[in-house]
Structure formats: structure tokens, C-alpha cells
Design an enzyme around this catalytic site. Structure first.
Site, PDB file in Angstrom:
ATOM      1  N   GLU A  52       4.488  15.636 -40.332  1.00 18.27           N
ATOM      2  CA  GLU A  52       3.977  16.723 -39.492  1.00 18.27           C
ATOM      3  C   GLU A  52       4.954  17.073 -38.381  1.00 18.27           C
ATOM      4  OE1 GLU A  52       0.069  15.743 -37.982  1.00 18.27           O
ATOM      5  OE2 GLU A  52      -0.474  14.875 -39.920  1.00 18.27           O
TER       6      GLU A  52
ATOM      7  N   CYS B  29       7.583  19.071 -31.644  1.00 20.03           N
ATOM      8  CA  CYS B  29       7.312  17.640 -31.726  1.00 20.03           C
ATOM      9  C   CYS B  29       7.594  17.246 -33.179  1.00 20.03           C
ATOM     10  CB  CYS B  29       5.857  17.400 -31.349  1.00 20.03           C
ATOM     11  SG  CYS B  29       5.333  15.708 -31.633  1.00 20.03           S
TER      12      CYS B  29
ATOM     13  N   CYS C 167       3.968   4.752 -40.366  1.00 24.28           N
ATOM     14  CA  CYS C 167       4.446   3.931 -39.254  1.00 24.28           C
ATOM     15  C   CYS C 167       3.963   2.508 -39.481  1.00 24.28           C
ATOM     16  CB  CYS C 167       3.869   4.476 -37.946  1.00 24.28           C
ATOM     17  SG  CYS C 167       4.451   3.605 -36.476  1.00 24.28           S
TER      18      CYS C 167
ATOM     19  N   CYS D 250      -0.639   0.480 -33.982  1.00 26.98           N
ATOM     20  CA  CYS D 250      -1.460   0.750 -32.788  1.00 26.98           C
ATOM     21  C   CYS D 250      -2.871   1.133 -33.250  1.00 26.98           C
ATOM     22  CB  CYS D 250      -0.853   1.875 -31.947  1.00 26.98           C
ATOM     23  SG  CYS D 250       0.803   1.493 -31.345  1.00 26.98           S
TER      24      CYS D 250
ATOM     25  N   CYS E 225      -4.249   4.924 -33.409  1.00 22.24           N
ATOM     26  CA  CYS E 225      -3.364   5.959 -33.935  1.00 22.24           C
ATOM     27  C   CYS E 225      -3.583   6.224 -35.430  1.00 22.24           C
ATOM     28  CB  CYS E 225      -1.919   5.542 -33.671  1.00 22.24           C
ATOM     29  SG  CYS E 225      -0.725   6.694 -34.323  1.00 22.24           S
TER      30      CYS E 225
ATOM     31  N   GLY F  62       5.495   8.117 -36.751  1.00 25.27           N
ATOM     32  CA  GLY F  62       6.578   7.133 -36.837  1.00 25.27           C
ATOM     33  C   GLY F  62       7.035   6.619 -35.492  1.00 25.27           C
TER      34      GLY F  62
ATOM     35  N   SER G  67       5.202   4.308 -24.399  1.00 32.56           N
ATOM     36  CA  SER G  67       3.757   4.276 -24.606  1.00 32.56           C
ATOM     37  C   SER G  67       3.252   2.937 -24.108  1.00 32.56           C
ATOM     38  CB  SER G  67       3.449   4.420 -26.103  1.00 32.56           C
ATOM     39  OG  SER G  67       3.967   5.641 -26.556  1.00 32.56           O
ATOM     40  N   LEU G  68       2.756   2.931 -22.872  1.00 36.18           N
ATOM     41  CA  LEU G  68       2.355   1.667 -22.255  1.00 36.18           C
ATOM     42  C   LEU G  68       0.886   1.369 -22.552  1.00 36.18           C
ATOM     43  CD1 LEU G  68       3.544  -0.600 -20.547  1.00 36.18           C
ATOM     44  CD2 LEU G  68       2.901   0.667 -18.496  1.00 36.18           C
ATOM     45  N   HIS G  69       0.029   2.274 -22.176  1.00 36.47           N
ATOM     46  CA  HIS G  69      -1.399   2.252 -22.542  1.00 36.47           C
ATOM     47  C   HIS G  69      -2.221   1.089 -21.990  1.00 36.47           C
ATOM     48  CE1 HIS G  69      -0.251   5.537 -24.991  1.00 36.47           C
ATOM     49  NE2 HIS G  69       0.047   4.905 -26.089  1.00 36.47           N
TER      50      HIS G  69
ATOM     51  N   CYS H 124      -0.469  14.404 -33.863  1.00 31.83           N
ATOM     52  CA  CYS H 124       0.147  14.057 -35.145  1.00 31.83           C
ATOM     53  C   CYS H 124      -0.598  12.974 -35.920  1.00 31.83           C
ATOM     54  CB  CYS H 124       1.570  13.629 -34.893  1.00 31.83           C
ATOM     55  SG  CYS H 124       2.637  15.037 -35.006  1.00 31.83           S
TER      56      CYS H 124
HETATM   57  N1  SAH Z   1       5.773   5.669 -32.006  1.00 32.70           N
HETATM   58  C1  SAH Z   1       6.042   6.412 -30.844  1.00 32.70           C
HETATM   59  C2  SAH Z   1       5.889   7.919 -30.963  1.00 32.70           C
HETATM   60  C3  SAH Z   1       4.726   8.456 -31.719  1.00 32.70           C
HETATM   61  S1  SAH Z   1       3.134   8.535 -31.000  1.00 32.70           S
HETATM   62  C4  SAH Z   1       5.228   5.885 -29.683  1.00 32.70           C
HETATM   63  O1  SAH Z   1       4.438   4.995 -29.873  1.00 32.70           O
HETATM   64  O2  SAH Z   1       5.436   6.335 -28.569  1.00 32.70           O
HETATM   65  C5  SAH Z   1       3.218   9.600 -29.629  1.00 32.70           C
HETATM   66  C6  SAH Z   1       2.217   9.232 -28.539  1.00 32.70           C
HETATM   67  O3  SAH Z   1       0.866   9.491 -28.956  1.00 32.70           O
HETATM   68  C7  SAH Z   1       2.259   7.768 -28.179  1.00 32.70           C
HETATM   69  O4  SAH Z   1       2.138   7.613 -26.800  1.00 32.70           O
HETATM   70  C8  SAH Z   1       1.024   7.235 -28.871  1.00 32.70           C
HETATM   71  O5  SAH Z   1       0.618   6.022 -28.350  1.00 32.70           O
HETATM   72  C9  SAH Z   1       0.068   8.387 -28.673  1.00 32.70           C
HETATM   73  N2  SAH Z   1      -1.096   8.387 -29.562  1.00 32.70           N
HETATM   74  C10 SAH Z   1      -1.207   7.953 -30.831  1.00 32.70           C
HETATM   75  N3  SAH Z   1      -2.450   8.111 -31.296  1.00 32.70           N
HETATM   76  C11 SAH Z   1      -3.147   8.693 -30.303  1.00 32.70           C
HETATM   77  C12 SAH Z   1      -4.504   9.108 -30.166  1.00 32.70           C
HETATM   78  N4  SAH Z   1      -5.383   8.962 -31.155  1.00 32.70           N
HETATM   79  N5  SAH Z   1      -4.865   9.657 -29.007  1.00 32.70           N
HETATM   80  C13 SAH Z   1      -3.989   9.811 -27.987  1.00 32.70           C
HETATM   81  N6  SAH Z   1      -2.699   9.442 -28.057  1.00 32.70           N
HETATM   82  C14 SAH Z   1      -2.288   8.873 -29.195  1.00 32.70           C
END
Ligand code: SAH
Length: 360
Positions: A98, A111, A118, A122, A125, A165, A220-222, A347
Site C-alpha cells: 500500500e 507514505c 512485516c 506489534c 498493527c 514493513g 515508534s515508542l508507544h 496502512c
Molecule cells: N515499522 C515502522 C513503520 C511502519 S508503521 C514503525 O514501526 O515505525 C507506522 C506507524 O504507525 C508506527 O508508528 C506504528 O506503530 C503505527 N501504527 C501501526 N498500526 C497502528 C494502528 N492500528 N493505529 C495507530 N498507529 C498504528
């Protein structure tokens, strides 16, 4: 043939200008300046067979020795709200990825995806649910920008690597892509207009800081601590929050490029005021010293609800309160504006629906 590209042929769009010069002089026996003509044309999306300033014989020779295929549009959705365009692109081997084109006042941003699937796992995701299928080649990374630019008919001036990815898990191809996309003779999108988002492959962050690539890094810390982060991001079992932030400080020290942090707010998991206080403490402690410090920016993203994960978006009040705590502690916090909400623009979900419907 792992990625469906004929290995006997040269993947011409993955070549740097100097590699193309070598190919043109040594393999084709042509003058070096031809390489620039070819490079410029193929980066515009023109097939070598159709480069009109080359002789027919030369065009045929290139076509015989080289492979040139851009991603094709399998599906395209356009947001009626803000004009965001989401592409499901098909690749040579039938896999799908995508890309999303977003229209901002400062120009069009794409993007792009970096892998088919991937393997980071996570929990929130959609892209990681079926695991990783394969890495994208430099030409497939570039091809997303070229194909989208040609389809929209408008120049793309910014790139974010935030699609399907983990870009740092496809390090060499991504670095090659970054060098290609910045070429004046090609798309000419400078490093300062490119952001790369990573879930935190610490060894690769150190490696990236050694290269002269002044892109913007997003992490991506979260979560503010290992317990909370490991519960939603398996990569944290390999490198914890402390190690990750040390790598970020080093990256800033070497490159002087600010890093931004992404923080997905999930109801009841990581969105309390205590989580926000802890996040502020941890970021300020790791990245700021008395004499100097890196400006810190946290991008708050209300989680996009994915059917399979069951995670719920935080309420507006919780989001506001979280942002307010960070601001009070001197950390700039923005809540990500949601573009393309009517077309499910985040994505991973379109590819997943498409894969599922093929399986059924
Ligand atoms: N692998 C990379 C880039 C792809 S994801 C990464 O982890 O950064 C891009 C961003 O979207 C990341 O911050 C990821 O954690 C976040 N993301 C993934 N799924 C999501 C969701 N369901 N809701 C909100 N953010 C999400």
C-alpha cells in the site's frame, strides 16, 4: 526469482547513476552520457522501450538485458473528505503493498511501504498479522513514488516511510533507495523531505547515524517503560526503552537531526496521566542534559481500530489530558490529524482485506 524478477535480467531502476554508466559503457558499448538520459527517463516512469532520444536498436538492446516494471494499480481509493489517495499496488510476483498520497499546503506527501508484510509483531498493527513475505527492492521502493506521481499527475515533494514493513529491517535496499530518490537527475527529493519511521532496531539506528543521510527519523515508542512496551511491541524484548533512547541520543549527537516520537494511544493500555508523566520523565532524562538537549516532539496517534486486535481508541478527553501533561513538562505534543478517514487510509488494512478475499 524470489521476488518474481527475472534474475538473468538487470533490475535497471535499482541501479545508481554510476552503476548505470558502467552498464552502458561496458555492457552496451555506448557512450557514458547515455546513462544520464536513460536514468532521467526511467525515473519519470518511461519504459526503456519508449525513450525517444535513443535509437531503436539501443532501446531493444536495453529491453533485452533489463527488467523494468513499475507497481501497477490493483485498487485505488480517493477520500471524498480531503482528496487523500490510497493505492493497493501489485508487484511483479503478484504480492500487494500500500501507498498513500496526502495533500498538504506545503506539497504532496507519499507514505510508502518498505516490505511485503512485516515481522515485528506489534500487537496493534494490521501489517504484521500475516508476518513478513519479503523485502522490497530499491526499484519497488522508488516505483511507488513514480507510479503515484504519474497517476496523480502532480509532483510528490515529500516521502514518509511509514507504510507496511519495518524500513530498518530492509536496511541496504532502503539506503540505496534513499540515495536514488535524492538524485538530481531523477526524482530529486532531498533528504530533508524524507522521514523514516522505525519501531526501534537499535543496531540499525547506530548504523544509520554513520551514513551521511540527513533524513528525519521517527521512533515508534508507544510506551514509557519496558513492561508496557514489551506487552505491545515484541522488539522491546530485544532492545528496551533505555537502550533505544541511548541510540536516539547518539543519533542526534552525530547527525544533529531531531528525532520525533510516535505514541499510539490505546485505551486502558498506555494512555493514563501516569503514563504521560512517566513518558515526560523518561524522555527529558534521556535526551536532555543541563547544557544542551535535543528538542523533543511527540506525535500522538489515537490508535486505529483493527478488527483482529481488539484495541480501542482513547477518548478525546484522555488524549487532551495526555498532551497537556507532556506540554507542561516542556515536550511538544501534537495529535495527528487524520487524513482519509473514509478510505481507511492507515496502512496494512487494504492489503489484508485483499489477501483475505483471495484466500476465500
Ligand atoms: N515499522 C515502522 C513503520 C511502519 S508503521 C514503525 O514501526 O515505525 C507506522 C506507524 O504507525 C508506527 O508508528 C506504528 O506503530 C503505527 N501504527 C501501526 N498500526 C497502528 C494502528 N492500528 N493505529 C495507530 N498507529 C498504528
Amino acid at each position: 526469482m524470489e521476488n518474481g524478477i527475472n534474475e538473468k535480467k538487470i533490475d535497471i531502476l535499482s541501479l545508481s547513476l554510476s552503476e548505470l554508466e558502467t552498464f552502458v559503457t561496458e555492457e552496451l558499448g555506448e557512450a557514458k552520457y547515455r546513462a544520464k538520459q536513460i536514468f532521467t527517463n526511467i525515473h519519470k516512469g518511461i519504459h526503456p522501450k519508449n525513450i525517444t532520444n535513443l535509437s531503436k536498436a539501443l532501446r531493444e538492446k536495453i529491453d533485452e538485458k533489463c527488467e523494468y516494471r513499475l507497481p501497477y494499480i490493483e485498487k485505488k481509493l480517493i477520500s471524498a473528505i480531503d482528496g487523500t489517495v490510497k493505492y493497493l499496488f501489485g508487484l511483479v510476483d503478484g504480492n500487494c503493498i500500500e501507498s498513500v498520497v496526502m495533500k498538504y499546503n506545503h506539497g504532496n506527501t507519499i507514505c510508502i511501504s518498505s516490505q511485503v508484510g512485516c515481522r515485528m509483531g506489534c500487537k496493534f498493527c494490521a501489517s504484521t498479522i500475516g508476518g513478513k513475505v519479503r523485502d522490497l527492492t530499491p526499484s519497488e521502493l522508488l516505483g511507488q513514488v513514480i507510479a503515484a506521481q504519474n497517476d496523480t499527475g502532480e509532483r510528490i515533494s515529500n516521502i514518509v516511510m511509514m507504510g507496511i514493513g519495518e524500513p530498518l529491517d530492509n536496511f541496504d535496499n532502503v539506503v540505496k533507495f534513499l540515495r536514488l530518490v535524492g538524485c538530481e537527475e531523477g526524482l530529486n527529493i532531498g533528504y530533508r523531505h524524507i522521514s523514516l519511521s522505525s519501531c526501534g532496531l537499535v543496531d540499525k539506528i547506530y548504523k544509520l547515524s554513520e551514513l551521511d543521510l540527513p533524513i528525519t527519523l521517527s521512533i515508534s515508542l508507544h510506551a514509557p517503560d519496558d513492561e508496557t512496551r514489551s506487552a505491545i511491541m515484541p522488539i522491546n524484548n530485544k532492545w528496551g526503552v533505555g537502550e533505544l533512547l541511548r541510540a536516539c541520543r547518539d543519533y542526534y549527537g552525530v547527525t544533529k537531526r531531531r528525532i520525533s516520537f510516535e505514541y499510539t494511544l490505546i485505551s486502558g493500555k498506555n494512555d493514563s496521566k501516569e503514563n504521560a508523566e512517566k513518558l515526560a520523565r523518561v524522555l527529558n532524562g534521556a535526551l536532555r542534559s543541563e547544557k544542551e538537549g535535543m528538542p523533543i516532539h511527540v506525535n500522538l496517534i489515537p490508535v486505529n481500530e483493527v478488527k483482529e486486535t481488539g484495541f480501542k481508541r482513547s477518548g478525546d478527553e484522555a488524549i487532551k489530558a495526555f498532551a497537556a501533561v507532556l506540554e507542561k513538562r516542556g515536550i511538544r505534543a501534537t495529535v495527528r490529524r487524520k487524513l482519509g478517514s473514509d478510505i481507511n487510509a492507515s496502512c496494512g488494512q487494504l492489503r489484508r482485506e485483499n489477501t483475505k478475499s483471495k484466500e476465500e
